[in-house]
Design a protein around this motif. Structure first.
Motif, PDB file in Angstrom:
ATOM      1  N   GLU A 207      27.637  44.451  34.752  1.00 39.84           N
ATOM      2  CA  GLU A 207      28.279  44.010  35.979  1.00 39.84           C
ATOM      3  C   GLU A 207      27.227  43.915  37.069  1.00 39.84           C
ATOM      4  O   GLU A 207      26.351  44.773  37.165  1.00 39.84           O
ATOM      5  CB  GLU A 207      29.337  45.039  36.363  1.00 39.84           C
ATOM      6  CG  GLU A 207      30.306  44.542  37.398  1.00 39.84           C
ATOM      7  CD  GLU A 207      31.026  43.291  36.943  1.00 39.84           C
ATOM      8  OE1 GLU A 207      31.726  43.378  35.925  1.00 39.84           O
ATOM      9  OE2 GLU A 207      30.879  42.245  37.587  1.00 39.84           O
TER      10      GLU A 207
ATOM     11  N   ASP B  43      26.520  42.361  43.945  1.00 37.54           N
ATOM     12  CA  ASP B  43      27.361  41.248  44.383  1.00 37.54           C
ATOM     13  C   ASP B  43      28.762  41.726  44.700  1.00 37.54           C
ATOM     14  O   ASP B  43      29.364  41.349  45.702  1.00 37.54           O
ATOM     15  CB  ASP B  43      27.479  40.196  43.268  1.00 37.54           C
ATOM     16  CG  ASP B  43      26.224  39.339  43.178  1.00 37.54           C
ATOM     17  OD1 ASP B  43      25.380  39.477  44.089  1.00 37.54           O
ATOM     18  OD2 ASP B  43      26.111  38.556  42.224  1.00 37.54           O
TER      19      ASP B  43
ATOM     20  N   THR C  51      30.701  41.655  48.312  1.00 39.81           N
ATOM     21  CA  THR C  51      31.952  40.920  48.474  1.00 39.81           C
ATOM     22  C   THR C  51      33.055  41.807  49.045  1.00 39.81           C
ATOM     23  O   THR C  51      33.763  41.433  49.975  1.00 39.81           O
ATOM     24  CB  THR C  51      32.406  40.342  47.112  1.00 39.81           C
ATOM     25  OG1 THR C  51      31.323  39.646  46.532  1.00 39.81           O
ATOM     26  CG2 THR C  51      33.587  39.418  47.276  1.00 39.81           C
TER      27      THR C  51
ATOM     28  N   ARG D 103      32.429  42.549  52.664  1.00 40.41           N
ATOM     29  CA  ARG D 103      32.785  41.428  53.530  1.00 40.41           C
ATOM     30  C   ARG D 103      34.289  41.449  53.831  1.00 40.41           C
ATOM     31  O   ARG D 103      34.727  41.227  54.957  1.00 40.41           O
ATOM     32  CB  ARG D 103      32.408  40.121  52.835  1.00 40.41           C
ATOM     33  CG  ARG D 103      32.571  38.912  53.724  1.00 40.41           C
ATOM     34  CD  ARG D 103      32.098  37.657  53.021  1.00 40.41           C
ATOM     35  NE  ARG D 103      32.400  36.502  53.834  1.00 40.41           N
ATOM     36  CZ  ARG D 103      31.473  35.744  54.429  1.00 40.41           C
ATOM     37  NH1 ARG D 103      30.221  36.033  54.285  1.00 40.41           N
ATOM     38  NH2 ARG D 103      31.837  34.712  55.160  1.00 40.41           N
ATOM     39  N   TYR D 104      35.069  41.733  52.785  1.00 43.30           N
ATOM     40  CA  TYR D 104      36.518  41.819  52.944  1.00 43.30           C
ATOM     41  C   TYR D 104      36.897  42.962  53.889  1.00 43.30           C
ATOM     42  O   TYR D 104      37.659  42.781  54.830  1.00 43.30           O
ATOM     43  CB  TYR D 104      37.161  42.014  51.564  1.00 43.30           C
ATOM     44  CG  TYR D 104      38.586  42.468  51.577  1.00 43.30           C
ATOM     45  CD1 TYR D 104      39.625  41.567  51.843  1.00 43.30           C
ATOM     46  CD2 TYR D 104      38.935  43.794  51.316  1.00 43.30           C
ATOM     47  CE1 TYR D 104      40.938  41.972  51.843  1.00 43.30           C
ATOM     48  CE2 TYR D 104      40.252  44.210  51.315  1.00 43.30           C
ATOM     49  CZ  TYR D 104      41.252  43.304  51.579  1.00 43.30           C
ATOM     50  OH  TYR D 104      42.550  43.716  51.597  1.00 43.30           O
TER      51      TYR D 104
ATOM     52  N   LYS E  59      39.456  49.303  29.443  1.00 42.53           N
ATOM     53  CA  LYS E  59      38.934  47.969  29.654  1.00 42.53           C
ATOM     54  C   LYS E  59      39.606  47.364  30.878  1.00 42.53           C
ATOM     55  O   LYS E  59      40.825  47.335  30.978  1.00 42.53           O
ATOM     56  CB  LYS E  59      39.216  47.106  28.424  1.00 42.53           C
ATOM     57  CG  LYS E  59      38.629  45.717  28.571  1.00 42.53           C
ATOM     58  CD  LYS E  59      38.750  44.935  27.268  1.00 42.53           C
ATOM     59  CE  LYS E  59      38.549  43.450  27.421  1.00 42.53           C
ATOM     60  NZ  LYS E  59      37.684  42.988  28.491  1.00 42.53           N
TER      61      LYS E  59
ATOM     62  N   VAL F   5      40.481  44.181  33.028  1.00 45.03           N
ATOM     63  CA  VAL F   5      40.552  42.744  32.772  1.00 45.03           C
ATOM     64  C   VAL F   5      39.797  41.980  33.862  1.00 45.03           C
ATOM     65  O   VAL F   5      38.999  41.110  33.579  1.00 45.03           O
ATOM     66  CB  VAL F   5      42.007  42.260  32.713  1.00 45.03           C
ATOM     67  CG1 VAL F   5      42.048  40.862  32.104  1.00 45.03           C
ATOM     68  CG2 VAL F   5      42.852  43.207  31.902  1.00 45.03           C
ATOM     69  N   SER F   6      40.092  42.333  35.122  1.00 40.06           N
ATOM     70  CA  SER F   6      39.357  41.670  36.200  1.00 40.06           C
ATOM     71  C   SER F   6      38.827  42.718  37.154  1.00 40.06           C
ATOM     72  O   SER F   6      39.587  43.362  37.875  1.00 40.06           O
ATOM     73  CB  SER F   6      40.243  40.689  36.955  1.00 40.06           C
ATOM     74  OG  SER F   6      39.591  40.326  38.156  1.00 40.06           O
ATOM     75  N   ILE F   7      37.532  42.893  37.153  1.00 40.01           N
ATOM     76  CA  ILE F   7      36.938  43.923  37.992  1.00 40.01           C
ATOM     77  C   ILE F   7      37.035  43.530  39.466  1.00 40.01           C
ATOM     78  O   ILE F   7      37.240  44.368  40.333  1.00 40.01           O
ATOM     79  CB  ILE F   7      35.491  44.209  37.537  1.00 40.01           C
ATOM     80  CG1 ILE F   7      35.016  45.530  38.128  1.00 40.01           C
ATOM     81  CG2 ILE F   7      34.546  43.099  37.911  1.00 40.01           C
ATOM     82  CD1 ILE F   7      34.332  46.392  37.128  1.00 40.01           C
ATOM     83  N   TYR F   8      36.927  42.233  39.751  1.00 36.70           N
ATOM     84  CA  TYR F   8      37.045  41.788  41.145  1.00 36.70           C
ATOM     85  C   TYR F   8      38.466  42.011  41.669  1.00 36.70           C
ATOM     86  O   TYR F   8      38.666  42.520  42.768  1.00 36.70           O
ATOM     87  CB  TYR F   8      36.645  40.323  41.272  1.00 36.70           C
ATOM     88  CG  TYR F   8      35.154  40.141  41.476  1.00 36.70           C
ATOM     89  CD1 TYR F   8      34.609  40.201  42.758  1.00 36.70           C
ATOM     90  CD2 TYR F   8      34.303  39.928  40.406  1.00 36.70           C
ATOM     91  CE1 TYR F   8      33.245  40.052  42.957  1.00 36.70           C
ATOM     92  CE2 TYR F   8      32.944  39.774  40.586  1.00 36.70           C
ATOM     93  CZ  TYR F   8      32.406  39.835  41.872  1.00 36.70           C
ATOM     94  OH  TYR F   8      31.066  39.696  42.074  1.00 36.70           O
ATOM     95  N   ALA F   9      39.460  41.632  40.851  1.00 35.83           N
ATOM     96  CA  ALA F   9      40.842  41.792  41.291  1.00 35.83           C
ATOM     97  C   ALA F   9      41.153  43.266  41.549  1.00 35.83           C
ATOM     98  O   ALA F   9      41.741  43.631  42.572  1.00 35.83           O
ATOM     99  CB  ALA F   9      41.806  41.215  40.257  1.00 35.83           C
TER     100      ALA F   9
ATOM    101  N   PHE G 272      39.403  44.563  44.776  1.00 30.32           N
ATOM    102  CA  PHE G 272      40.105  44.190  46.004  1.00 30.32           C
ATOM    103  C   PHE G 272      41.365  45.026  46.190  1.00 30.32           C
ATOM    104  O   PHE G 272      41.703  45.419  47.302  1.00 30.32           O
ATOM    105  CB  PHE G 272      40.460  42.696  45.994  1.00 30.32           C
ATOM    106  CG  PHE G 272      39.348  41.835  46.503  1.00 30.32           C
ATOM    107  CD1 PHE G 272      39.132  41.717  47.866  1.00 30.32           C
ATOM    108  CD2 PHE G 272      38.513  41.155  45.634  1.00 30.32           C
ATOM    109  CE1 PHE G 272      38.104  40.928  48.358  1.00 30.32           C
ATOM    110  CE2 PHE G 272      37.474  40.371  46.101  1.00 30.32           C
ATOM    111  CZ  PHE G 272      37.264  40.253  47.467  1.00 30.32           C
TER     112      PHE G 272
ATOM    113  N   ASN H 227      44.189  49.289  49.184  1.00 27.60           N
ATOM    114  CA  ASN H 227      44.946  50.546  49.222  1.00 27.60           C
ATOM    115  C   ASN H 227      44.246  51.606  50.050  1.00 27.60           C
ATOM    116  O   ASN H 227      44.891  52.342  50.802  1.00 27.60           O
ATOM    117  CB  ASN H 227      45.180  51.075  47.803  1.00 27.60           C
ATOM    118  CG  ASN H 227      46.214  50.246  47.068  1.00 27.60           C
ATOM    119  OD1 ASN H 227      47.009  49.542  47.685  1.00 27.60           O
ATOM    120  ND2 ASN H 227      46.187  50.314  45.752  1.00 27.60           N
TER     121      ASN H 227
ATOM    122  N   VAL I 130      44.857  50.978  53.660  1.00 30.63           N
ATOM    123  CA  VAL I 130      46.204  51.408  54.062  1.00 30.63           C
ATOM    124  C   VAL I 130      46.230  52.916  54.270  1.00 30.63           C
ATOM    125  O   VAL I 130      46.770  53.411  55.262  1.00 30.63           O
ATOM    126  CB  VAL I 130      47.249  50.992  52.998  1.00 30.63           C
ATOM    127  CG1 VAL I 130      48.597  51.639  53.289  1.00 30.63           C
ATOM    128  CG2 VAL I 130      47.389  49.484  52.949  1.00 30.63           C
TER     129      VAL I 130
ATOM    130  N   THR J  81      49.397  27.689  49.241  1.00 28.95           N
ATOM    131  CA  THR J  81      47.959  27.409  49.197  1.00 28.95           C
ATOM    132  C   THR J  81      47.539  26.454  50.311  1.00 28.95           C
ATOM    133  O   THR J  81      46.536  26.678  50.975  1.00 28.95           O
ATOM    134  CB  THR J  81      47.519  26.834  47.835  1.00 28.95           C
ATOM    135  OG1 THR J  81      48.395  25.769  47.484  1.00 28.95           O
ATOM    136  CG2 THR J  81      47.574  27.876  46.761  1.00 28.95           C
TER     137      THR J  81
END
Lengths: 178, 327
Positions: A18, A22, A26, A29-30, A60, A62-66, A69, A74, A77, A158
């Protein structure tokens, strides 16, 4: 750059390498645009990464970016709640309504631009976004209530989001360039 | 650098919207990572738009524009209102009726359902926060004069936005909790068993067969078969701001095993059952990491001498033949 927990190589023989830098940039920035408290940014990014590393060792992802974020959102919050609680300690119920003063100032200009962009949208698009974001209705519920297709709901969201982003771009450029 | 290639904000927005859905399929998730890794501009623009979508400013702006459309509210908040009181009231009345008529669909009930292992954090239209456990169902109805929430299944932690003119009700069967602005937890353990814990402020509690009662910070009430019993200072660690389960823990003191298993069930999709129903009432105590069901099941197995078996796609808890524990 935030420092990372050591990740044992043999624990994850087939995990792709990974690019944590990066990812960290990212998420940062958020977080920077979500809070006016700069001292929080590093904390939230660090905590997000360390949780990602831990979770990645256990299962595992599935989406490390998702996931990144979601964790960061959380954590924000949680911080926000804690802040409100400190403020609300003395006059419990009254205080909890009032946003923090610095958030008000920072958000005012953005709010005006967004309200303007929303007002300029076709009424149906605005309605879809109000229902989705403000009333937290599911896309399926919105499609049913407004009698439009699910595809149309997604299209309105969108396009609407793109409109809002374009409207904000000039102020964002201003703040970035400081 | 933005000039180099035509950027399409709608492509970015599509990702924001897709990840905002309650379920995202595996293929889409992998495609998302790939898309993010492929171009730094994708990462930057996604971060910006995701922040915009989550921002308080957007919520405030949406509130503003939907308020402008609702004449009734602007009439109520008008400054010149006091000068022409009578006429004002008539306008308010008419607008309220009109608003009710026009905004009818907005008052429809929204239902939130979570699967095993997938809790959800919800921000309601009034700004209140709800943390919903896995395997839960919650119906929310926002009306101009009250806020109504029904917990049909599972457990929920509420952090309620203060609004003296709009009481917030939480129902679960005959249990009814009324609040103005506070934080509390409702655990529906069974149809006739609901536990309410107060973390901040106070709530009024009503049940079928008991007189209403006020619960203060740090107090816990059990509603069993319509009757209320309040534990004096159960030490729910009031220093703690939110319940254990939101961090994946469960603290149990002499709780029927079935209740603990139901909490674990909120985290696993395979059904867990008892081979022998008498095991369901076995009292258990301890601090359990319910977010890691395997660990809990092993702990129960070892501590209470039970047998935990994988039976096809189901998990079965049984007494060990040679064990003296299961009476």
């Amino acid at each position: 750059m935030p420092q990372l927990l050591p990740l044992s190589e043999d624990a994850l023989p087939c995990a792709p390498d990974e690019d944590w830098a990066d990812l960290a940039e990212t998420i940062a920035r958020y977080v920077r645009s979500r809070t006016s408290r700069m001292d929080l940014v590093e904390d939230v990014v660090q905590e997000t990464l360390s949780r990602l590393v831990t979770q990645k060792q256990q299962q595992k992802i599935v989406s490390i970016y998702a996931l990144g974020f979601r964790i960061a959102a959380n954590l924000l919050v949680d911080h926000h709640r804690r802040d409100r609680r400190y403020v609300g300690e003395i006059e419990e119920d009254q205080a909890s309504d009032a946003p923090l003063p610095d958030t008000v100032v920072a958000g005012r200009q953005e709010l005006n631009v967004l309200a303007g962009a929303l007002a300029a949208m076709p009424p149906l698009r605005r309605e879809v976004i109000v229902r989705r974001r403000l009333h937290e209705q599911s896309c399926a519920t919105i499609a049913r209530d407004l009698q439009i297709s699910l595809k149309a709901v997604e299209k309105h969201i969108t396009r609407g989001l793109a409109d809002l982003q374009r409207a904000l771009a000039p102020i964002r450029a201003e703040t970035d360039g400081r | 650098m933005i000039m180099g290639q035509e950027r399409n904000p709608e492509e970015v927005a599509r990702w924001v919207n897709r990840l905002d859905q309650p379920t995202v399929d595996t293929a889409a998730s992998e495609a998302f990572d790939e898309w993010m890794r492929s171009d730094p501009r994708n990462r930057d623009e996604f971060a910006d738009m995701q922040a915009l979508w989550h921002s308080d400013a957007l919520v405030d702006a949406l509130r503003e524009v939907s308020r402008d459309e609702n004449e009734a509210e602007s009439a109520v908040q008008g400054d010149h209102f006091l000068n022409r009181r009578m006429a004002g009231w008539m306008v308010v009345g008419m607008c309220a009726l009109l608003a009710l008529f026009l905004a009818g669909p907005m008052f429809f009930t929204t239902t939130y359902r979570t699967g095993a292992g997938t809790g959800q954090s919800i921000v309601l239209a009034d700004g209140s926060h709800v943390d919903l456990s896995g395997n839960a169902e919650l119906a929310v109805r926002m009306l101009p004069w009250k806020r109504d929430v029904t917990l049909m299944q599972g457990e929920a932690f509420f952090d309620v936005q203060h609004d003296p003119d709009r009481p917030f009700y939480v129902r679960s069967d005959t249990t009814k909790v009324r609040v103005l602005g506070t934080a509390f937890n409702v655990d529906r353990q069974a149809a006739n068993r609901v536990i309410v814990d107060v973390y901040r402020g106070a709530v009024a509690l009503e049940a079928d067969k008991a007189s209403p009662r006020v619960l203060h910070r740090g107090e816990r009430s059990r509603v069993l078969n319509g009757g209320i019993s309040t534990s004096p200072a159960i030490q729910l660690a009031t220093a703690q701001a939110r319940p254990d389960w939101t961090a994946g823990w469960c603290e149990a003191t002499d709780v029927p095993l079935a209740v603990l298993v139901a909490k674990v069930q909120r985290h696993v999709s395979q059904p867990i059952s008892f081979a022998d129903q008498s095991l369901a009432t076995l009292p258990v105590s301890g601090r359990f990491r319910i977010a890691e069901p395997d660990r809990v099941l092993v702990a129960i197995r070892d501590a209470y001498g039970l047998d935990v078996r994988q039976n096809g796609s189901a998990i079965v808890i049984a007494a060990k033949a040679q064990s003296p524990i299961a009476n």
